[in-house]
Structures are given as C-alpha cells and as structure tokens.
Design a protein around this motif. Sequence first.
Motif, PDB file in Angstrom:
ATOM      1  N   LEU A  41       0.435 -20.552   6.821  1.00  0.00           N
ATOM      2  CA  LEU A  41       2.237 -20.710   6.112  1.00  0.00           C
ATOM      3  C   LEU A  41       2.629 -22.241   6.201  1.00  0.00           C
ATOM      4  O   LEU A  41       3.512 -22.683   4.893  1.00  0.00           O
ATOM      5  N   MET A  42       1.844 -22.901   7.143  1.00  0.00           N
ATOM      6  CA  MET A  42       1.850 -24.562   7.255  1.00  0.00           C
ATOM      7  C   MET A  42       1.544 -24.893   5.809  1.00  0.00           C
ATOM      8  O   MET A  42       2.067 -26.220   5.510  1.00  0.00           O
ATOM      9  N   ASN A  43       0.201 -24.606   5.322  1.00  0.00           N
ATOM     10  CA  ASN A  43      -0.373 -25.039   4.297  1.00  0.00           C
ATOM     11  C   ASN A  43       0.539 -24.724   3.012  1.00  0.00           C
ATOM     12  O   ASN A  43       0.939 -25.563   2.635  1.00  0.00           O
ATOM     13  N   ALA A  44       1.379 -23.666   3.064  1.00  0.00           N
ATOM     14  CA  ALA A  44       2.001 -23.306   1.882  1.00  0.00           C
ATOM     15  C   ALA A  44       3.636 -24.529   2.147  1.00  0.00           C
ATOM     16  O   ALA A  44       4.322 -24.414   1.398  1.00  0.00           O
ATOM     17  N   VAL A  45       3.870 -24.803   2.562  1.00  0.00           N
ATOM     18  CA  VAL A  45       4.849 -25.565   3.323  1.00  0.00           C
ATOM     19  C   VAL A  45       4.494 -26.263   2.818  1.00  0.00           C
ATOM     20  O   VAL A  45       5.653 -27.240   2.486  1.00  0.00           O
ATOM     21  N   PHE A  46       3.890 -27.218   3.612  1.00  0.00           N
ATOM     22  CA  PHE A  46       3.078 -28.059   2.908  1.00  0.00           C
ATOM     23  C   PHE A  46       2.953 -28.740   1.833  1.00  0.00           C
ATOM     24  O   PHE A  46       3.641 -29.712   1.655  1.00  0.00           O
ATOM     25  N   VAL A  47       2.190 -27.669   1.006  1.00  0.00           N
ATOM     26  CA  VAL A  47       2.272 -27.671  -1.099  1.00  0.00           C
ATOM     27  C   VAL A  47       3.164 -27.870  -0.790  1.00  0.00           C
ATOM     28  O   VAL A  47       3.696 -28.480  -2.351  1.00  0.00           O
ATOM     29  N   PHE A  48       4.738 -26.570  -0.518  1.00  0.00           N
ATOM     30  CA  PHE A  48       5.972 -26.576  -1.517  1.00  0.00           C
ATOM     31  C   PHE A  48       6.308 -27.878  -1.288  1.00  0.00           C
ATOM     32  O   PHE A  48       7.111 -28.729  -2.119  1.00  0.00           O
ATOM     33  N   ARG A  49       6.500 -28.652   0.174  1.00  0.00           N
ATOM     34  CA  ARG A  49       7.393 -30.149   0.388  1.00  0.00           C
ATOM     35  C   ARG A  49       6.446 -31.117  -0.988  1.00  0.00           C
ATOM     36  O   ARG A  49       7.162 -32.226  -1.193  1.00  0.00           O
ATOM     37  N   MET A  50       5.166 -30.906  -0.962  1.00  0.00           N
ATOM     38  CA  MET A  50       4.186 -31.620  -1.584  1.00  0.00           C
ATOM     39  C   MET A  50       4.921 -31.922  -3.031  1.00  0.00           C
ATOM     40  O   MET A  50       5.144 -33.037  -3.876  1.00  0.00           O
ATOM     41  N   ASN A  51       4.717 -30.615  -3.273  1.00  0.00           N
ATOM     42  CA  ASN A  51       5.473 -30.661  -4.949  1.00  0.00           C
ATOM     43  C   ASN A  51       6.260 -31.003  -4.823  1.00  0.00           C
ATOM     44  O   ASN A  51       7.223 -31.026  -6.211  1.00  0.00           O
ATOM     45  N   ARG A  52       7.729 -31.239  -4.356  1.00  0.00           N
ATOM     46  CA  ARG A  52       8.896 -30.689  -4.313  1.00  0.00           C
ATOM     47  C   ARG A  52       9.114 -32.271  -4.308  1.00  0.00           C
ATOM     48  O   ARG A  52       9.378 -33.326  -5.922  1.00  0.00           O
ATOM     49  N   SER A  53       8.527 -33.280  -2.846  1.00  0.00           N
ATOM     50  CA  SER A  53       8.736 -34.382  -3.617  1.00  0.00           C
ATOM     51  C   SER A  53       8.304 -35.414  -4.877  1.00  0.00           C
ATOM     52  O   SER A  53       9.038 -36.094  -4.964  1.00  0.00           O
ATOM     53  N   HIS A  54       6.983 -34.822  -5.147  1.00  0.00           N
ATOM     54  CA  HIS A  54       5.773 -34.885  -6.389  1.00  0.00           C
ATOM     55  C   HIS A  54       7.240 -34.577  -7.692  1.00  0.00           C
ATOM     56  O   HIS A  54       7.561 -35.399  -8.719  1.00  0.00           O
ATOM     57  N   GLN A  55       7.941 -33.837  -7.975  1.00  0.00           N
ATOM     58  CA  GLN A  55       9.184 -33.266  -8.856  1.00  0.00           C
ATOM     59  C   GLN A  55      10.105 -34.422  -8.355  1.00  0.00           C
ATOM     60  O   GLN A  55      10.437 -34.941 -10.224  1.00  0.00           O
ATOM     61  N   LEU A  56      11.032 -34.834  -7.727  1.00  0.00           N
ATOM     62  CA  LEU A  56      12.311 -35.744  -7.861  1.00  0.00           C
ATOM     63  C   LEU A  56      11.334 -37.023  -8.075  1.00  0.00           C
ATOM     64  O   LEU A  56      12.544 -37.807  -8.488  1.00  0.00           O
ATOM     65  N   SER A  57       9.956 -36.722  -7.537  1.00  0.00           N
ATOM     66  CA  SER A  57       9.918 -38.603  -7.947  1.00  0.00           C
ATOM     67  C   SER A  57      10.191 -38.589  -9.617  1.00  0.00           C
ATOM     68  O   SER A  57       9.804 -40.058 -10.340  1.00  0.00           O
ATOM     69  N   LEU A  58       9.235 -37.420 -10.043  1.00  0.00           N
ATOM     70  CA  LEU A  58       9.054 -37.262 -11.687  1.00  0.00           C
ATOM     71  C   LEU A  58      10.379 -37.334 -12.384  1.00  0.00           C
ATOM     72  O   LEU A  58      10.533 -38.305 -12.957  1.00  0.00           O
TER      73      LEU A  58
END
Length: 124
Positions: free
Chosen positions: A101-118
């Motif tokens: 679950l922590m891994n999923a949350v980490f990847v989700f947050r990392m992807n979200r920040s990547h999308q915001l920067s894009l």
Amino acid sequence: MKAPTHTSRSRNTRWFLFLNSAIAVVLVCAAVLMKNNSERFKGQSKIDRTYLAMTKAEQDSSTLQHGILHTEAARATAYRSVLNISNGTAMVWLLISVAFLMNAVFVFRMNRSHQLSLEEAHAA
C-alpha cells in the motif's frame, strides 16, 4: 496546447496502483483466514492434565507411562508451535501488505507530481 489526459503512463500507473492494492487486500484476507484457522488448534495446544493423571496412576508399565507422558507433552508443544508459526506468518503478511500500500501511494504521488510538472510545462 493542451496536455494529453490519458497517456499510457497514467494507465500503467492506475494498473500498478490497482494491482498493489489488490495484492495488499489479498494478503490481509489471507492473514485473517490463517488466524481464524489457527484458532481451531487452540484447544489442542494445552496439556491434558486429566489424561496425564490417569496415566501416572496406572501401575502396569513404567515404560508405557514414561512414553505417554512424553507423547502428550510433545503433542501440546507441537500445536503451540503451529500457533506461533501461524501468528508470525500473519504478522509478516500484514507488514507486506502495508508495504504494498505504501508503494502504491508513493508511485501515485510521484506520478501525480510528474503530471503537474508536465501540465505546467505545457501551459508555459
């Protein structure tokens, strides 16, 4: 120019999030089932003192008494070991599910920040 909303990266992240969450749920359910199944052995994990008293009272054969005493103690110890192993395994599975679950949350947050920067890069 507008940023694409459904990229293969976001679909992969969704699948990754879904699979991590599904694995965590399966592990938690398995730990609960294992704990419930191990409860069946609880009654057998106690030494039957009445049986031991009857065996000690028998005067026919000292070898028989000695063997039965040790057999009863070994049986109770074996069931206790099954319970300890089962409880330890359930705890490990719960810890692994938390890690998923922590891994999923980490990847989700990392992807979200990547999308915001894009999106910021496309807006500029």
